[in-house]
Motif scaffolding. Sequence first.
Motif, PDB file in Angstrom:
ATOM      1  N   GLU A 228      14.833  -2.742 149.443  1.00  0.00           N
ATOM      2  CA  GLU A 228      15.050  -1.482 149.686  1.00  0.00           C
ATOM      3  C   GLU A 228      16.599  -1.473 149.587  1.00  0.00           C
ATOM      4  OE1 GLU A 228      14.356   1.515 153.284  1.00  0.00           O
ATOM      5  OE2 GLU A 228      13.656  -0.279 153.431  1.00  0.00           O
ATOM      6  N   TRP A 229      17.119  -0.606 148.592  1.00  0.00           N
ATOM      7  CA  TRP A 229      18.371  -0.568 148.402  1.00  0.00           C
ATOM      8  C   TRP A 229      19.189   0.175 149.625  1.00  0.00           C
ATOM      9  CZ3 TRP A 229      21.481   2.257 143.969  1.00  0.00           C
ATOM     10  CH2 TRP A 229      22.593   1.895 143.847  1.00  0.00           C
ATOM     11  N   ALA A 230      20.229  -0.335 150.271  1.00  0.00           N
ATOM     12  CA  ALA A 230      20.835   0.069 151.481  1.00  0.00           C
ATOM     13  C   ALA A 230      22.108   1.132 150.961  1.00  0.00           C
ATOM     14  CB  ALA A 230      21.569  -0.918 152.375  1.00  0.00           C
ATOM     15  N   LEU A 231      22.242   1.449 149.768  1.00  0.00           N
ATOM     16  CA  LEU A 231      23.639   2.284 149.591  1.00  0.00           C
ATOM     17  C   LEU A 231      23.123   3.718 149.786  1.00  0.00           C
ATOM     18  CD1 LEU A 231      26.441   2.794 148.570  1.00  0.00           C
ATOM     19  CD2 LEU A 231      25.317   2.527 146.087  1.00  0.00           C
ATOM     20  N   PRO A 232      22.051   4.318 149.243  1.00  0.00           N
ATOM     21  CA  PRO A 232      21.733   5.579 149.838  1.00  0.00           C
ATOM     22  C   PRO A 232      21.667   5.837 151.094  1.00  0.00           C
ATOM     23  CG  PRO A 232      20.151   4.649 148.130  1.00  0.00           C
ATOM     24  CD  PRO A 232      20.965   3.797 148.547  1.00  0.00           C
ATOM     25  N   LYS A 233      21.368   4.950 151.939  1.00  0.00           N
ATOM     26  CA  LYS A 233      21.306   5.587 153.253  1.00  0.00           C
ATOM     27  C   LYS A 233      22.910   5.319 153.988  1.00  0.00           C
ATOM     28  CE  LYS A 233      16.892   3.418 154.549  1.00  0.00           C
ATOM     29  NZ  LYS A 233      16.319   2.087 155.451  1.00  0.00           N
ATOM     30  N   PHE A 234      23.554   4.407 153.458  1.00  0.00           N
ATOM     31  CA  PHE A 234      25.099   4.572 153.508  1.00  0.00           C
ATOM     32  C   PHE A 234      25.708   6.051 153.229  1.00  0.00           C
ATOM     33  CE2 PHE A 234      25.372  -0.393 153.100  1.00  0.00           C
ATOM     34  CZ  PHE A 234      25.001  -0.341 154.540  1.00  0.00           C
ATOM     35  N   GLU A 235      25.255   6.508 152.098  1.00  0.00           N
ATOM     36  CA  GLU A 235      25.932   7.791 151.757  1.00  0.00           C
ATOM     37  C   GLU A 235      25.470   8.906 152.411  1.00  0.00           C
ATOM     38  OE1 GLU A 235      24.597   8.135 147.728  1.00  0.00           O
ATOM     39  OE2 GLU A 235      25.961   6.760 146.931  1.00  0.00           O
ATOM     40  N   GLN A 236      24.258   9.104 153.035  1.00  0.00           N
ATOM     41  CA  GLN A 236      23.655   9.758 153.851  1.00  0.00           C
ATOM     42  C   GLN A 236      24.407   9.869 155.468  1.00  0.00           C
ATOM     43  OE1 GLN A 236      19.483   9.293 154.225  1.00  0.00           O
ATOM     44  NE2 GLN A 236      19.193   9.818 152.127  1.00  0.00           N
ATOM     45  N   ARG A 237      24.651   8.524 155.793  1.00  0.00           N
ATOM     46  CA  ARG A 237      25.267   8.473 157.020  1.00  0.00           C
ATOM     47  C   ARG A 237      26.806   9.050 156.844  1.00  0.00           C
ATOM     48  NH1 ARG A 237      23.412   2.244 158.897  1.00  0.00           N
ATOM     49  NH2 ARG A 237      21.110   2.667 159.062  1.00  0.00           N
ATOM     50  N   ALA A 238      27.437   8.605 155.614  1.00  0.00           N
ATOM     51  CA  ALA A 238      28.604   9.278 155.649  1.00  0.00           C
ATOM     52  C   ALA A 238      28.741  10.751 155.443  1.00  0.00           C
ATOM     53  CB  ALA A 238      29.375   8.521 154.327  1.00  0.00           C
ATOM     54  N   GLU A 239      27.741  11.336 154.871  1.00  0.00           N
ATOM     55  CA  GLU A 239      27.931  12.615 154.720  1.00  0.00           C
ATOM     56  C   GLU A 239      27.705  13.143 156.170  1.00  0.00           C
ATOM     57  OE1 GLU A 239      24.591  13.860 152.010  1.00  0.00           O
ATOM     58  OE2 GLU A 239      25.878  13.234 150.110  1.00  0.00           O
ATOM     59  N   ALA A 240      26.778  12.708 157.112  1.00  0.00           N
ATOM     60  CA  ALA A 240      26.524  13.064 158.230  1.00  0.00           C
ATOM     61  C   ALA A 240      27.730  13.032 159.158  1.00  0.00           C
ATOM     62  CB  ALA A 240      25.229  12.431 158.854  1.00  0.00           C
ATOM     63  N   VAL A 241      28.549  11.948 158.963  1.00  0.00           N
ATOM     64  CA  VAL A 241      29.725  12.046 159.804  1.00  0.00           C
ATOM     65  C   VAL A 241      30.767  12.772 159.357  1.00  0.00           C
ATOM     66  CG1 VAL A 241      31.572  10.435 160.371  1.00  0.00           C
ATOM     67  CG2 VAL A 241      29.281   9.433 160.255  1.00  0.00           C
ATOM     68  N   LEU A 242      30.868  13.046 158.040  1.00  0.00           N
ATOM     69  CA  LEU A 242      31.886  14.253 157.658  1.00  0.00           C
ATOM     70  C   LEU A 242      31.487  15.295 158.224  1.00  0.00           C
ATOM     71  CD1 LEU A 242      32.611  12.697 154.059  1.00  0.00           C
ATOM     72  CD2 LEU A 242      34.020  12.710 155.919  1.00  0.00           C
ATOM     73  N   ARG A 243      30.472  15.907 158.074  1.00  0.00           N
ATOM     74  CA  ARG A 243      29.761  17.113 158.639  1.00  0.00           C
ATOM     75  C   ARG A 243      30.287  17.260 160.019  1.00  0.00           C
ATOM     76  NH1 ARG A 243      23.761  17.599 155.826  1.00  0.00           N
ATOM     77  NH2 ARG A 243      24.543  17.653 153.679  1.00  0.00           N
ATOM     78  N   LYS A 244      30.024  16.125 160.703  1.00  0.00           N
ATOM     79  CA  LYS A 244      30.499  16.140 162.580  1.00  0.00           C
ATOM     80  C   LYS A 244      31.873  16.517 162.403  1.00  0.00           C
ATOM     81  CE  LYS A 244      26.306  13.585 163.982  1.00  0.00           C
ATOM     82  NZ  LYS A 244      25.987  12.469 164.753  1.00  0.00           N
ATOM     83  N   LEU A 245      32.677  15.820 161.661  1.00  0.00           N
ATOM     84  CA  LEU A 245      33.973  16.012 161.597  1.00  0.00           C
ATOM     85  C   LEU A 245      34.589  17.196 161.269  1.00  0.00           C
ATOM     86  CD1 LEU A 245      35.015  12.391 160.423  1.00  0.00           C
ATOM     87  CD2 LEU A 245      35.152  13.069 162.823  1.00  0.00           C
ATOM     88  N   VAL A 246      34.019  17.878 160.326  1.00  0.00           N
ATOM     89  CA  VAL A 246      34.296  19.152 159.694  1.00  0.00           C
ATOM     90  C   VAL A 246      34.131  20.416 161.184  1.00  0.00           C
ATOM     91  CG1 VAL A 246      34.031  20.992 158.130  1.00  0.00           C
ATOM     92  CG2 VAL A 246      34.174  18.553 157.439  1.00  0.00           C
ATOM     93  N   HIS A 247      32.946  19.827 161.380  1.00  0.00           N
ATOM     94  CA  HIS A 247      32.440  21.022 162.389  1.00  0.00           C
ATOM     95  C   HIS A 247      33.037  20.695 163.838  1.00  0.00           C
ATOM     96  CE1 HIS A 247      29.591  23.107 159.767  1.00  0.00           C
ATOM     97  NE2 HIS A 247      29.148  21.981 159.140  1.00  0.00           N
TER      98      HIS A 247
END
Length: 247
Positions: A228-247
Amino acid sequence: MAEDLVLDTPIRDWVLIPLSVVMVLIGVLRYFVSKLMRSFQVPDPKIVKEGQVVVRARNLRAGANFIPPKSFRSRRFYFSNEENGLLHVPKGQSQNAQAAQMFSDPNMATDMMKKNLSMIIPQTLTFAWVNFFFSGFVAAKIPFPLTQRFRSMLQNGIDLSTVNVSYVSSRSWYFLNLFGLRGLFSLILGEENAVDDTQRMMQMGGFGFDPTKNLSAEKDSIDIIQHEWALPKFEQRAEAVLRKLVH
């Protein structure tokens, strides 16, 4: 009702302390004797190679989810394919290869016999000495209460059921030192003490170490891995963190 005893001071001075000191000295002496009796052995290249293959396969399993699926499948095929995989063991390979290796190298059996003699002879002589001079002594008392199940372990050589279980006989003190001084020897002699050296020789010198079984077990472990490749999950987590920082 269990009786409490008053231990005489000479018992501490002439039984408890001498037993402990002698057991430590015998362990140190046994280490140096076994070190002098040790013969140099050239490692078997086949065993070393197979051990490195097993280590590489374990590293692949540990980091499987951090490489793309295609790369993982190619590596798994490289290790476990039925034609020339590194972990594949041919069906015609002898199951008695371990015993054949032992008989083909006489130094291995000789070293094992020396190790056994360096352990058995001192233990036999020390037990005879303890049994002859110190049999029947109550040498010490454990500073906390114990259940009746510990009586046979702590009061070997004393046939009195009325004595409190916390009291330790001289013979039991010998066995407690025999099996309980390993940590002290590690502090005195380092991690390369005589007991660990014997165990390591049994595992890596052909006794208790079967590379065929290790290869087969590692092949089965790699075959059943669910990648189960972990990279897509890392991308989703990074996007979620960036959205929280923006808002």
